[in-house]
Design a protein around this motif. Structure first.
Motif, short mmCIF file in Angstrom:
data_model
loop_
_atom_site.label_atom_id
_atom_site.label_comp_id
_atom_site.label_asym_id
_atom_site.label_seq_id
_atom_site.Cartn_x
_atom_site.Cartn_y
_atom_site.Cartn_z
N MET A 1 45.69 72.25 83.33
CA MET A 1 44.81 71.38 82.54
C MET A 1 43.54 72.15 82.24
N ARG A 2 43.33 72.51 81.00
CA ARG A 2 42.17 73.30 80.62
C ARG A 2 40.90 72.48 80.82
N GLY A 3 39.84 73.17 81.19
CA GLY A 3 38.56 72.51 81.39
C GLY A 3 38.28 72.16 82.84
N LEU A 4 39.33 72.15 83.69
CA LEU A 4 39.16 71.85 85.11
C LEU A 4 39.94 72.87 85.92
N SER A 5 39.25 73.56 86.82
CA SER A 5 39.89 74.63 87.57
C SER A 5 39.59 74.50 89.07
N ILE A 6 40.26 75.34 89.83
CA ILE A 6 40.08 75.43 91.28
C ILE A 6 39.66 76.85 91.64
N ASP A 7 38.75 76.99 92.58
CA ASP A 7 38.44 78.29 93.17
C ASP A 7 38.42 78.13 94.68
N ASN A 8 39.08 79.06 95.38
CA ASN A 8 39.21 78.99 96.84
C ASN A 8 38.38 80.05 97.54
N PRO A 37 40.31 83.53 94.51
CA PRO A 37 41.63 83.07 94.04
C PRO A 37 41.57 81.64 93.53
N GLY A 38 42.00 81.46 92.29
CA GLY A 38 41.97 80.13 91.69
C GLY A 38 42.62 80.13 90.33
N GLY A 39 42.48 79.02 89.64
CA GLY A 39 43.07 78.90 88.32
C GLY A 39 43.08 77.46 87.85
N GLU A 44 49.53 66.87 86.45
CA GLU A 44 50.09 65.91 87.40
C GLU A 44 49.70 66.22 88.85
N GLU A 45 48.83 67.21 89.08
CA GLU A 45 48.51 67.65 90.43
C GLU A 45 47.28 66.98 91.01
N ASP A 46 47.33 66.69 92.31
CA ASP A 46 46.11 66.37 93.05
C ASP A 46 45.31 67.65 93.22
N LEU A 47 44.01 67.52 93.43
CA LEU A 47 43.14 68.69 93.54
C LEU A 47 43.55 69.60 94.69
N LYS A 48 43.75 69.04 95.88
CA LYS A 48 44.07 69.88 97.03
C LYS A 48 45.44 70.53 96.87
N ASP A 49 46.39 69.82 96.26
CA ASP A 49 47.71 70.40 96.01
C ASP A 49 47.59 71.61 95.09
N ALA A 50 46.72 71.49 94.10
CA ALA A 50 46.50 72.62 93.18
C ALA A 50 45.87 73.79 93.90
N LYS A 74 28.02 74.34 85.59
CA LYS A 74 27.03 74.77 84.61
C LYS A 74 27.70 74.99 83.26
N VAL A 75 27.01 74.63 82.21
CA VAL A 75 27.61 74.66 80.87
C VAL A 75 28.14 76.05 80.51
N ASN A 76 27.41 77.09 80.87
CA ASN A 76 27.78 78.46 80.44
C ASN A 76 28.46 79.26 81.54
N ARG A 77 29.06 78.60 82.55
CA ARG A 77 29.65 79.34 83.67
C ARG A 77 30.94 80.07 83.28
N TYR A 78 31.57 79.65 82.20
CA TYR A 78 32.81 80.26 81.74
C TYR A 78 32.67 80.53 80.25
N PRO A 79 33.00 81.74 79.79
CA PRO A 79 32.82 82.05 78.37
C PRO A 79 33.78 81.28 77.46
N ALA A 80 33.35 80.97 76.28
CA ALA A 80 34.16 80.43 75.18
C ALA A 80 34.43 78.93 75.29
N GLU A 81 34.47 78.36 76.50
CA GLU A 81 34.74 76.94 76.61
C GLU A 81 34.10 76.36 77.86
N ARG A 82 34.01 75.05 77.90
CA ARG A 82 33.42 74.37 79.05
C ARG A 82 34.47 74.21 80.15
N VAL A 83 34.17 74.76 81.33
CA VAL A 83 35.08 74.66 82.46
C VAL A 83 34.30 74.24 83.70
N VAL A 84 34.75 73.19 84.34
CA VAL A 84 34.22 72.74 85.62
C VAL A 84 35.20 73.18 86.71
N THR A 85 34.68 73.74 87.79
CA THR A 85 35.57 74.18 88.87
C THR A 85 35.25 73.45 90.17
#
Length: 221
Positions: A1-8, A37-39, A44-50, A74-85
């Motif tokens: 799902m673009r726009g929402l990511s995980i970082d471990n 490590p993330g992505g 259909e995933e729960d956050l922790k499962d992802a 932060k709005v500019n944390r990822y280039p080209a698009e808005r991504v919350v992690t």
């Protein structure tokens, strides 16, 4: 799902060094650069499962205890698009895991938390926040024992706290404070295969900690 990511953030103890698990991007706009490590999260995933899936796919590390750390948006944390992690963290013994880079990772490795390569995006800020959080938690909760083998020496325990807090502790005072808590059970065994005088081995008594906590005990180092 673009726009929402995980970082471990996977912290591991290697001898007397606190290390962080990093991957090298094998594709995409940051190919060849190091990162947590993330992505992307599947719809259909729960956050922790992802978080667990991405960690296993990228590094081969499976089933660590993962706890949610913080959301970074932060709005500019990822280039080209808005991504919350959403950042998760875990404490493991580095010796327990054989790393195997996979999926979109070209490499995976452990690095001293104070000597990492340049990281992509805002991953250095995420790591700095994670270290500060870990330093606070380890002073007030016995989470540091997750980084040690089941049987450990008092020196190993002291080196653990020195590695996390990045300070030098007074040996007699530290040992007196730890032993006064009555949270360590002697194994009635000594180290083997060491060149120096073999030290006594202990294990953390989780049941004793839980009972003392119910009685109002506060863990503090």
């Amino acid at each position: 799902m673009r726009g929402l990511s995980i970082d471990n953030l996977i912290f591991g103890l290697d001898g007397s060094e606190l290390k962080i698990l990093l991957i090298k991007h094998g594709e995409g706009i940051r190919m060849g650069e190091w990162a947590l490590p993330g992505g992307w999260i599947k719809h259909e995933e729960d956050l922790k499962d992802a978080a667990k899936r991405l960690l296993k796919d990228l590094t081969g590390v499976e089933h660590p205890y993962l706890d949610q750390l913080k959301t970074f948006g932060k709005v500019n944390r990822y280039p080209a698009e808005r991504v919350v992690t959403v950042a998760y963290y875990a404490l493991v013994s580095a010796d327990d895991y054989a790393l195997l880079a996979g999926f979109s990772a070209a490499d995976a490795g452990w690095f001293n938390v104070h000597d990492t390569p340049q990281l992509v995006f805002d991953h250095q800020n995420i790591l700095d926040f994670g270290i500060q959080h870990l330093q606070h938690q380890v002073r007030h909760y016995p989470i540091g024992f997750n980084l040690l083998p089941e049987k450990f020496t008092l020196l190993q325990l002291q080196e653990l706290y020195e590695a996390i807090l990045n300070i030098k502790l007074d040996k007699p005072n530290f040992r007196r404070k730890i032993m006064k808590m009555d949270l360590l059970t002697p194994c009635n065994e000594k180290q083997t295969g060491v060149a120096h005088r073999a030290a006594n081995l202990y294990r953390f008594d989780k049941a004793a900690y839980e009972q003392l906590t119910r009685q109002g005990f506060t863990f503090e180092v």
